[in-house]
Design a protein around this motif. Structure first.
Motif, PDB file in Angstrom:
ATOM      1  N   GLN A 248      15.262  -6.682  -7.521  1.00 19.23           N
ATOM      2  CA  GLN A 248      14.027  -5.977  -7.829  1.00 19.23           C
ATOM      3  C   GLN A 248      13.215  -6.756  -8.865  1.00 19.23           C
ATOM      4  OE1 GLN A 248      17.120  -4.264  -8.491  1.00 19.23           O
ATOM      5  NE2 GLN A 248      17.182  -3.786  -6.325  1.00 19.23           N
ATOM      6  N   LEU A 249      11.964  -6.983  -8.550  1.00 20.32           N
ATOM      7  CA  LEU A 249      11.062  -7.653  -9.479  1.00 20.32           C
ATOM      8  C   LEU A 249      10.458  -6.630 -10.429  1.00 20.32           C
ATOM      9  CD1 LEU A 249       9.142 -10.023  -7.046  1.00 20.32           C
ATOM     10  CD2 LEU A 249      11.132 -10.538  -8.458  1.00 20.32           C
ATOM     11  N   SER A 250      10.083  -7.093 -11.594  1.00 21.34           N
ATOM     12  CA  SER A 250       9.397  -6.244 -12.562  1.00 21.34           C
ATOM     13  C   SER A 250       7.893  -6.364 -12.354  1.00 21.34           C
ATOM     14  CB  SER A 250       9.741  -6.680 -13.986  1.00 21.34           C
ATOM     15  OG  SER A 250      11.124  -6.548 -14.222  1.00 21.34           O
ATOM     16  N   GLU A 251       7.165  -5.383 -12.846  1.00 21.15           N
ATOM     17  CA  GLU A 251       5.712  -5.406 -12.768  1.00 21.15           C
ATOM     18  C   GLU A 251       5.202  -6.724 -13.348  1.00 21.15           C
ATOM     19  OE1 GLU A 251       2.248  -3.681 -11.503  1.00 21.15           O
ATOM     20  OE2 GLU A 251       4.142  -2.606 -11.488  1.00 21.15           O
ATOM     21  N   GLY A 252       4.369  -7.429 -12.585  1.00 23.59           N
ATOM     22  CA  GLY A 252       3.789  -8.683 -13.056  1.00 23.59           C
ATOM     23  C   GLY A 252       4.567  -9.935 -12.697  1.00 23.59           C
ATOM     24  N   ASP A 253       5.817  -9.795 -12.188  1.00 26.58           N
ATOM     25  CA  ASP A 253       6.580 -10.966 -11.755  1.00 26.58           C
ATOM     26  C   ASP A 253       5.907 -11.595 -10.536  1.00 26.58           C
ATOM     27  OD1 ASP A 253       8.499 -10.594 -13.698  1.00 26.58           O
ATOM     28  OD2 ASP A 253      10.014  -9.781 -12.328  1.00 26.58           O
ATOM     29  N   ASP A 254       5.974 -12.922 -10.449  1.00 26.63           N
ATOM     30  CA  ASP A 254       5.429 -13.626  -9.300  1.00 26.63           C
ATOM     31  C   ASP A 254       6.399 -13.601  -8.131  1.00 26.63           C
ATOM     32  OD1 ASP A 254       3.122 -14.403 -10.666  1.00 26.63           O
ATOM     33  OD2 ASP A 254       4.018 -16.279 -11.347  1.00 26.63           O
ATOM     34  N   PHE A 255       5.844 -13.530  -6.913  1.00 26.05           N
ATOM     35  CA  PHE A 255       6.640 -13.722  -5.702  1.00 26.05           C
ATOM     36  C   PHE A 255       5.768 -14.383  -4.654  1.00 26.05           C
ATOM     37  CE2 PHE A 255       4.735  -9.593  -5.063  1.00 26.05           C
ATOM     38  CZ  PHE A 255       4.572  -9.433  -3.703  1.00 26.05           C
ATOM     39  N   VAL A 256       6.421 -15.031  -3.695  1.00 25.24           N
ATOM     40  CA  VAL A 256       5.710 -15.804  -2.678  1.00 25.24           C
ATOM     41  C   VAL A 256       5.694 -15.035  -1.363  1.00 25.24           C
ATOM     42  CG1 VAL A 256       5.719 -17.951  -1.338  1.00 25.24           C
ATOM     43  CG2 VAL A 256       6.358 -17.978  -3.763  1.00 25.24           C
ATOM     44  N   ILE A 257       4.556 -15.051  -0.710  1.00 26.02           N
ATOM     45  CA  ILE A 257       4.413 -14.427   0.605  1.00 26.02           C
ATOM     46  C   ILE A 257       4.038 -15.513   1.609  1.00 26.02           C
ATOM     47  CG2 ILE A 257       3.034 -12.864   2.021  1.00 26.02           C
ATOM     48  CD1 ILE A 257       2.676 -11.099  -0.421  1.00 26.02           C
ATOM     49  N   ALA A 258       4.774 -15.575   2.698  1.00 25.83           N
ATOM     50  CA  ALA A 258       4.411 -16.427   3.844  1.00 25.83           C
ATOM     51  C   ALA A 258       4.168 -15.466   4.998  1.00 25.83           C
ATOM     52  CB  ALA A 258       5.535 -17.398   4.172  1.00 25.83           C
ATOM     53  N   ALA A 259       3.011 -15.550   5.590  1.00 24.97           N
ATOM     54  CA  ALA A 259       2.657 -14.601   6.647  1.00 24.97           C
ATOM     55  C   ALA A 259       1.733 -15.287   7.641  1.00 24.97           C
ATOM     56  CB  ALA A 259       1.971 -13.374   6.045  1.00 24.97           C
ATOM     57  N   GLY A 260       1.440 -14.575   8.699  1.00 24.50           N
ATOM     58  CA  GLY A 260       0.549 -15.104   9.716  1.00 24.50           C
ATOM     59  C   GLY A 260      -0.480 -14.079  10.139  1.00 24.50           C
ATOM     60  N   MET A 261      -1.640 -14.570  10.421  1.00 23.02           N
ATOM     61  CA  MET A 261      -2.704 -13.722  10.944  1.00 23.02           C
ATOM     62  C   MET A 261      -3.073 -14.275  12.313  1.00 23.02           C
ATOM     63  SD  MET A 261      -3.419 -11.439   8.650  1.00 23.02           S
ATOM     64  CE  MET A 261      -5.080 -10.853   8.499  1.00 23.02           C
ATOM     65  N   PRO A 262      -3.241 -13.497  13.310  1.00 19.03           N
ATOM     66  CA  PRO A 262      -3.132 -12.049  13.280  1.00 19.03           C
ATOM     67  C   PRO A 262      -1.670 -11.602  13.249  1.00 19.03           C
ATOM     68  CG  PRO A 262      -3.638 -12.768  15.501  1.00 19.03           C
ATOM     69  CD  PRO A 262      -3.636 -14.000  14.628  1.00 19.03           C
ATOM     70  N   PHE A 263      -1.437 -10.430  12.657  1.00 22.81           N
ATOM     71  CA  PHE A 263      -0.089  -9.886  12.586  1.00 22.81           C
ATOM     72  C   PHE A 263       0.444  -9.613  13.985  1.00 22.81           C
ATOM     73  CE2 PHE A 263      -1.550  -8.305   8.322  1.00 22.81           C
ATOM     74  CZ  PHE A 263      -0.731  -9.140   7.593  1.00 22.81           C
ATOM     75  N   GLY A 264       1.753  -9.753  14.141  1.00 23.22           N
ATOM     76  CA  GLY A 264       2.389  -9.437  15.403  1.00 23.22           C
ATOM     77  C   GLY A 264       2.359 -10.553  16.425  1.00 23.22           C
TER      78      GLY A 264
END
Length: 86
Positions: free
Chosen positions: A57-73
């Motif tokens: 669990q991250l704390s408020e304000g911690d950085d995390f990385v998101i890898a995603a694609g558009m369009p979803f699905g």
């Protein structure tokens, strides 16, 4: 052993099939999410899970990385990566 990362990777997908396949990836902790309506909805779910998942669990304000694609699905559409705050 020597090339294993120590960071936690929590993979989110609305597809149970994808989550089941990710269970075989070392160091990846997949989780099923609700299908997202748009990017804003996805970001809200990602932030909530970053702070409440069972792995790390991250704390408020911690950085995390998101890898995603558009369009979803759309398979194979990973086309963005960015850093977000929990």
């Amino acid at each position: 052993g020597r090339h294993r990362h120590k960071e936690y990777i929590v993979a989110l997908s609305p597809s149970l099939t994808t989550v089941r396949q990710l269970n075989f990836s070392r160091g990846v902790y997949p989780q099923v999410i609700e299908p997202t309506k748009d990017f804003k909805d996805f970001l809200k779910q990602a932030k909530d899970i970053a702070k409440t998942n069972a792995v790390h669990q991250l704390s408020e304000g911690d950085d995390f990385v998101i890898a995603a694609g558009m369009p979803f699905g759309e398979a194979g559409s990973t086309n963005m990566i960015f850093v977000e705050k929990a």
